[in-house]
Design a protein around this motif. Structure first.
Motif, PDB file in Angstrom:
ATOM      1  N   GLU A 166      10.627  -8.684  -6.225  1.00 55.95           N
ATOM      2  CA  GLU A 166      11.060  -7.439  -6.858  1.00 55.95           C
ATOM      3  C   GLU A 166      12.572  -7.416  -6.994  1.00 55.95           C
ATOM      4  OE1 GLU A 166      10.731  -4.979  -8.594  1.00 55.95           O
ATOM      5  OE2 GLU A 166       8.565  -5.002  -8.827  1.00 55.95           O
ATOM      6  N   MET A 167      13.052  -6.473  -7.778  1.00 54.30           N
ATOM      7  CA  MET A 167      14.475  -6.172  -7.878  1.00 54.30           C
ATOM      8  C   MET A 167      14.636  -4.668  -8.001  1.00 54.30           C
ATOM      9  SD  MET A 167      16.283  -9.099 -10.224  1.00 54.30           S
ATOM     10  CE  MET A 167      16.461 -10.775  -9.605  1.00 54.30           C
ATOM     11  N   CYS A 168      15.760  -4.189  -7.504  1.00 59.22           N
ATOM     12  CA  CYS A 168      16.115  -2.773  -7.623  1.00 59.22           C
ATOM     13  C   CYS A 168      17.575  -2.729  -8.068  1.00 59.22           C
ATOM     14  CB  CYS A 168      15.931  -2.065  -6.279  1.00 59.22           C
ATOM     15  SG  CYS A 168      16.645  -0.399  -6.226  1.00 59.22           S
ATOM     16  N   ASN A 169      17.780  -2.638  -9.389  1.00 57.25           N
ATOM     17  CA  ASN A 169      19.125  -2.666  -9.952  1.00 57.25           C
ATOM     18  C   ASN A 169      19.341  -1.479 -10.881  1.00 57.25           C
ATOM     19  OD1 ASN A 169      19.540  -5.110  -8.655  1.00 57.25           O
ATOM     20  ND2 ASN A 169      19.208  -6.349 -10.493  1.00 57.25           N
ATOM     21  N   LYS A 180       0.808  -1.226   0.000  1.00 54.43           N
ATOM     22  CA  LYS A 180       0.000   0.000   0.000  1.00 54.43           C
ATOM     23  C   LYS A 180       0.841   1.277   0.000  1.00 54.43           C
ATOM     24  CE  LYS A 180      -3.628  -2.603   0.168  1.00 54.43           C
ATOM     25  NZ  LYS A 180      -4.447  -2.801  -1.066  1.00 54.43           N
ATOM     26  N   GLN A 181       2.031   1.210  -0.627  1.00 55.30           N
ATOM     27  CA  GLN A 181       2.910   2.372  -0.704  1.00 55.30           C
ATOM     28  C   GLN A 181       2.876   2.938  -2.121  1.00 55.30           C
ATOM     29  OE1 GLN A 181       4.781   3.503   2.137  1.00 55.30           O
ATOM     30  NE2 GLN A 181       3.343   2.040   3.059  1.00 55.30           N
ATOM     31  N   ARG A 182       2.566   4.223  -2.246  1.00 56.68           N
ATOM     32  CA  ARG A 182       2.539   4.825  -3.571  1.00 56.68           C
ATOM     33  C   ARG A 182       3.933   5.223  -4.043  1.00 56.68           C
ATOM     34  NH1 ARG A 182      -0.690  10.135  -5.834  1.00 56.68           N
ATOM     35  NH2 ARG A 182      -0.618   9.520  -8.023  1.00 56.68           N
ATOM     36  N   ALA A 183       4.826   5.495  -3.104  1.00 59.10           N
ATOM     37  CA  ALA A 183       6.171   5.938  -3.481  1.00 59.10           C
ATOM     38  C   ALA A 183       7.171   5.505  -2.419  1.00 59.10           C
ATOM     39  CB  ALA A 183       6.204   7.440  -3.669  1.00 59.10           C
ATOM     40  N   PHE A 184       7.485   4.219  -2.421  1.00 63.23           N
ATOM     41  CA  PHE A 184       8.468   3.701  -1.469  1.00 63.23           C
ATOM     42  C   PHE A 184       9.834   3.707  -2.142  1.00 63.23           C
ATOM     43  CE2 PHE A 184      10.950   0.325   0.557  1.00 63.23           C
ATOM     44  CZ  PHE A 184      10.819   0.686   1.890  1.00 63.23           C
ATOM     45  N   THR A 185      10.813   4.346  -1.500  1.00 63.93           N
ATOM     46  CA  THR A 185      12.135   4.458  -2.109  1.00 63.93           C
ATOM     47  C   THR A 185      13.106   3.446  -1.513  1.00 63.93           C
ATOM     48  OG1 THR A 185      12.744   6.204  -0.553  1.00 63.93           O
ATOM     49  CG2 THR A 185      11.862   6.887  -2.684  1.00 63.93           C
ATOM     50  N   MET A 186      13.858   2.821  -2.392  1.00 62.52           N
ATOM     51  CA  MET A 186      14.938   1.909  -2.015  1.00 62.52           C
ATOM     52  C   MET A 186      16.223   2.564  -2.489  1.00 62.52           C
ATOM     53  SD  MET A 186      13.147  -1.716  -3.119  1.00 62.52           S
ATOM     54  CE  MET A 186      13.799  -2.695  -1.760  1.00 62.52           C
ATOM     55  N   GLU A 187      17.132   2.853  -1.559  1.00 64.47           N
ATOM     56  CA  GLU A 187      18.306   3.653  -1.879  1.00 64.47           C
ATOM     57  C   GLU A 187      19.597   2.901  -1.553  1.00 64.47           C
ATOM     58  OE1 GLU A 187      16.151   7.963  -1.101  1.00 64.47           O
ATOM     59  OE2 GLU A 187      17.282   7.012   0.525  1.00 64.47           O
ATOM     60  N   THR A 188      20.621   3.204  -2.315  1.00 63.80           N
ATOM     61  CA  THR A 188      21.911   2.546  -2.154  1.00 63.80           C
ATOM     62  C   THR A 188      23.014   3.507  -2.584  1.00 63.80           C
ATOM     63  OG1 THR A 188      23.222   0.591  -2.762  1.00 63.80           O
ATOM     64  CG2 THR A 188      21.783   1.513  -4.454  1.00 63.80           C
ATOM     65  N   ALA A 189      24.212   3.309  -2.059  1.00 62.75           N
ATOM     66  CA  ALA A 189      25.361   4.123  -2.451  1.00 62.75           C
ATOM     67  C   ALA A 189      26.635   3.467  -1.945  1.00 62.75           C
ATOM     68  CB  ALA A 189      25.244   5.541  -1.895  1.00 62.75           C
ATOM     69  N   CYS A 190      27.709   3.590  -2.713  1.00 59.39           N
ATOM     70  CA  CYS A 190      29.013   3.063  -2.316  1.00 59.39           C
ATOM     71  C   CYS A 190      30.104   4.003  -2.807  1.00 59.39           C
ATOM     72  CB  CYS A 190      29.256   1.671  -2.911  1.00 59.39           C
ATOM     73  SG  CYS A 190      28.264   0.352  -2.181  1.00 59.39           S
ATOM     74  N   ALA A 240      14.996  12.871  -8.331  1.00 64.00           N
ATOM     75  CA  ALA A 240      15.454  11.486  -8.195  1.00 64.00           C
ATOM     76  C   ALA A 240      14.325  10.469  -8.343  1.00 64.00           C
ATOM     77  CB  ALA A 240      16.164  11.291  -6.858  1.00 64.00           C
ATOM     78  N   SER A 241      13.082  10.871  -8.048  1.00 60.10           N
ATOM     79  CA  SER A 241      11.933   9.981  -8.203  1.00 60.10           C
ATOM     80  C   SER A 241      10.955  10.499  -9.247  1.00 60.10           C
ATOM     81  CB  SER A 241      11.201   9.812  -6.867  1.00 60.10           C
ATOM     82  OG  SER A 241      11.986   9.100  -5.939  1.00 60.10           O
ATOM     83  N   ARG A 246      18.603   5.111  -6.683  1.00 59.33           N
ATOM     84  CA  ARG A 246      17.317   5.014  -5.981  1.00 59.33           C
ATOM     85  C   ARG A 246      16.285   4.363  -6.900  1.00 59.33           C
ATOM     86  NH1 ARG A 246      13.991  10.340  -4.298  1.00 59.33           N
ATOM     87  NH2 ARG A 246      15.275  10.319  -2.390  1.00 59.33           N
ATOM     88  N   CYS A 247      15.532   3.413  -6.344  1.00 54.91           N
ATOM     89  CA  CYS A 247      14.376   2.841  -7.024  1.00 54.91           C
ATOM     90  C   CYS A 247      13.126   3.313  -6.294  1.00 54.91           C
ATOM     91  CB  CYS A 247      14.411   1.312  -7.002  1.00 54.91           C
ATOM     92  SG  CYS A 247      15.833   0.593  -7.828  1.00 54.91           S
TER      93      CYS A 247
END
Length: 359
Positions: A285-288, A188-198, A326-327, A264-265
């Motif tokens: 799901e995947m976030c690549n 039930k999320q309209r805009a859920f962000t999955m973030e990563t950084a290295c 970013a989104s 960010r996905c």
């Protein structure tokens, strides 16, 4: 690339015929690898087929996919020291708890190509190539098809890819840097962000020339950046619901030691009633975010990976000046399909924390 075929040869591998065509004048040859009329025994079947490469060092300069989104969710092309099986085809990544296995039988698998959603052919710029064979440890190519459905009796598939290759050493070597996340998307999320950084820590600089986004059914938009001294520069931004090819970068930048690569996905799980975990099946799901780059570094390259847990890692905890776009879907061609898919008419109000009225 205009190819005039000089000769055709047939290479029999694992009992399967693969077609090699040679362009004598331009020293470019085509290696076509196709599934040997396989069946999909269940929905979300992952099926592999391998072929042994010539031991002489070669460079991939172009990819021509032979696959349909009606049949397959995606196709991955990997390089292996040895394949996990010498059968004509085999079910690979059957163990969903450890989907990094059963493609290669020894060593880590190397990314050679990735395709989904009827993406077109891709050609490297002049002087750039992906090095295979020789001392690279990529002795075999394994194609992996993620099929959508169980096949009815009598149906088979021969999807695959043509690698256009040359034995001439290219002045710039291509490589992949894959950025992504672990974790899950709540319902039930309209805009859920999955973030990563290295932080980029290699001793040589790289120059991104292309990018590819990959998610399954919940991905609305994925963006990638280089961060240096607090300044964010967009490498690419695309909806993973559009053809998953390697797109030209938004900005040509140098990535040098000490820089940060981030992605960010943005996911929409409004229609889901349960957590959706990162995983290999279409229900997961995947976030690549794939960064395709070149470098002048001469030693062999390895695919590099940067993955964070989406529940624990958040840009706001580490960075300032996060881009407002970013989104955002603004500027992406073909997004009417995406907006319709996720019922994004009208866009969210400006007070939304993540998506702005510019979406």
């Amino acid at each position: 690339m205009d190819l005039t075929v000089g000769y055709i040869s047939l290479c029999v591998v694992f009992g399967i015929v693969s077609v090699i065509t040679q362009d004598v004048d331009h020293k470019v040859y085509n290696l076509t690898i196709r599934m040997p009329n396989v069946i999909s025994p269940r929905p979300d079947a992952l099926v592999c087929h391998g072929i042994k490469l010539d031991p002489e060092e070669t460079y991939v300069v172009s990819y021509i996919p032979h696959a349909s989104a009606d049949v397959a969710h995606h196709m991955m092309v990997f390089g292996c020291i040895l394949p996990a099986s010498h059968e004509p085809s085999w079910l690979c990544n059957e163990n969903h708890e450890d989907f990094e296995t059963e493609v290669c039988g020894k060593g880590e698998k190397q990314v050679v190509f990735a395709w989904a959603l009827d993406a077109p052919s891709f050609q490297f710029p002049d002087g750039v190539g992906l090095r295979l064979s020789g001392t690279t440890g990529v002795n075999y190519i394994v194609i992996q098809l993620h099929y959508k459905h169980i096949f009815p009796p009598g149906r088979t598939d021969n999807s695959g890819v043509t690698l256009q290759m040359t034995r001439e050493r290219q002045p710039k070597q291509a490589g992949f840097y894959v950025i992504g996340t672990h974790g899950y998307i709540p319902p039930k999320q309209r805009a859920f962000t999955m973030e990563t950084a290295c932080k980029y820590e290699n001793e040589y600089p790289i120059y991104p020339i292309g990018y590819r986004t990959h998610s399954h059914n919940l991905g609305v938009v994925t963006s990638g950046y280089r961060i240096r001294d607090g300044t964010w520069i967009e490498i690419g931004r695309m909806s993973p619901q559009l053809p998953e090819t390697f797109y030209n970068v938004t900005n040509h930048v140098e990535v040098r030691p000490g820089d940060v690569l981030a992605a960010r996905c943005t996911m929409n799980s409004v229609k889901r009633t349960h957590n959706t975990h990162i995983g290999p099946t279409n229900a997961d799901e995947m976030c690549n975010f794939y960064v395709l780059y070149y470098t002048y570094w001469k030693p062999n390259l390895q695919a590099q990976f940067c993955f964070r847990n989406a529940q624990d890692f958040h840009w706001n905890d580490y960075f300032e000046n996060i881009p407002d776009t970013a989104s955002s879907l603004v500027g992406i061609k073909g997004v009417d399909k995406v907006r319709k898919m996720f019922d994004l008419h009208p866009p969210l109000a400006p007070s939304s924390r993540l998506w702005h009225d510019t979406m």
